[in-house]
Design a protein around this motif. Sequence first.
Motif, PDB file in Angstrom:
ATOM      1  N   GLN A  42     -18.430  26.577 -75.155  1.00  0.00           N
ATOM      2  CA  GLN A  42     -17.042  26.893 -75.497  1.00  0.00           C
ATOM      3  C   GLN A  42     -16.791  26.846 -77.003  1.00  0.00           C
ATOM      4  O   GLN A  42     -15.939  27.565 -77.515  1.00  0.00           O
ATOM      5  N   ASP A  43     -17.534  26.010 -77.712  1.00  0.00           N
ATOM      6  CA  ASP A  43     -17.374  25.890 -79.160  1.00  0.00           C
ATOM      7  C   ASP A  43     -18.262  26.863 -79.933  1.00  0.00           C
ATOM      8  O   ASP A  43     -17.988  27.153 -81.095  1.00  0.00           O
ATOM      9  N   LEU A  44     -19.337  27.344 -79.305  1.00  0.00           N
ATOM     10  CA  LEU A  44     -20.334  28.134 -80.015  1.00  0.00           C
ATOM     11  C   LEU A  44     -20.180  29.647 -79.896  1.00  0.00           C
ATOM     12  O   LEU A  44     -20.549  30.369 -80.816  1.00  0.00           O
ATOM     13  N   PHE A  45     -19.652  30.121 -78.783  1.00  0.00           N
ATOM     14  CA  PHE A  45     -19.695  31.549 -78.507  1.00  0.00           C
ATOM     15  C   PHE A  45     -18.319  32.197 -78.536  1.00  0.00           C
ATOM     16  O   PHE A  45     -17.321  31.577 -78.179  1.00  0.00           O
ATOM     17  N   PRO A  46     -18.284  33.478 -78.919  1.00  0.00           N
ATOM     18  CA  PRO A  46     -17.009  34.197 -78.990  1.00  0.00           C
ATOM     19  C   PRO A  46     -16.521  34.625 -77.606  1.00  0.00           C
ATOM     20  O   PRO A  46     -17.250  34.503 -76.611  1.00  0.00           O
ATOM     21  N   PHE A  49     -18.424  36.128 -74.080  1.00  0.00           N
ATOM     22  CA  PHE A  49     -19.688  35.481 -73.724  1.00  0.00           C
ATOM     23  C   PHE A  49     -19.777  35.355 -72.207  1.00  0.00           C
ATOM     24  O   PHE A  49     -18.821  34.967 -71.557  1.00  0.00           O
ATOM     25  N   SER A  50     -20.943  35.704 -71.640  1.00  0.00           N
ATOM     26  CA  SER A  50     -21.053  35.633 -70.180  1.00  0.00           C
ATOM     27  C   SER A  50     -22.280  34.892 -69.662  1.00  0.00           C
ATOM     28  O   SER A  50     -22.260  34.437 -68.527  1.00  0.00           O
ATOM     29  N   ALA A  51     -23.353  34.751 -70.463  1.00  0.00           N
ATOM     30  CA  ALA A  51     -24.538  34.087 -69.908  1.00  0.00           C
ATOM     31  C   ALA A  51     -25.519  33.652 -70.992  1.00  0.00           C
ATOM     32  O   ALA A  51     -25.585  34.238 -72.069  1.00  0.00           O
ATOM     33  N   ILE A  52     -26.277  32.612 -70.647  1.00  0.00           N
ATOM     34  CA  ILE A  52     -27.441  32.161 -71.411  1.00  0.00           C
ATOM     35  C   ILE A  52     -28.610  32.222 -70.438  1.00  0.00           C
ATOM     36  O   ILE A  52     -28.480  31.789 -69.290  1.00  0.00           O
TER      37      ILE A  52
END
Length: 69
Positions: A42-46, A49-52
Motif C-alpha cells: 500500500q505504501d510502495l505501489f501506485p 497495482f494488481s499483483a506481485i
Amino acid sequence: MIFQKLQYQILLSVNGEESLDSHHSTLQDAQQRFEYLKDNWQDLFPDGFSAIELVDQYFDQIDQFEPLT
C-alpha cells in the motif's frame, strides 16, 4: 558443459503492464524481497497495482500476491 545457476525474479503488475522489480541468485533472497513488497504494497505501489509474482528463470510461478482478490 555449462551449468546455469538458478535465478529468481519478482514481477509486478500495474495497470495491466508487467515489469521486473528485481532478480536474485537465491530463493531465500527473493522470498525476503517478495515478503517485504507483500507487507508494504500500500505504501510502495501506485494506483492500478494488481499483483506481485515470484518466478524462477523459466517464469514458473513460485508465489503470487494479489491484494484486491
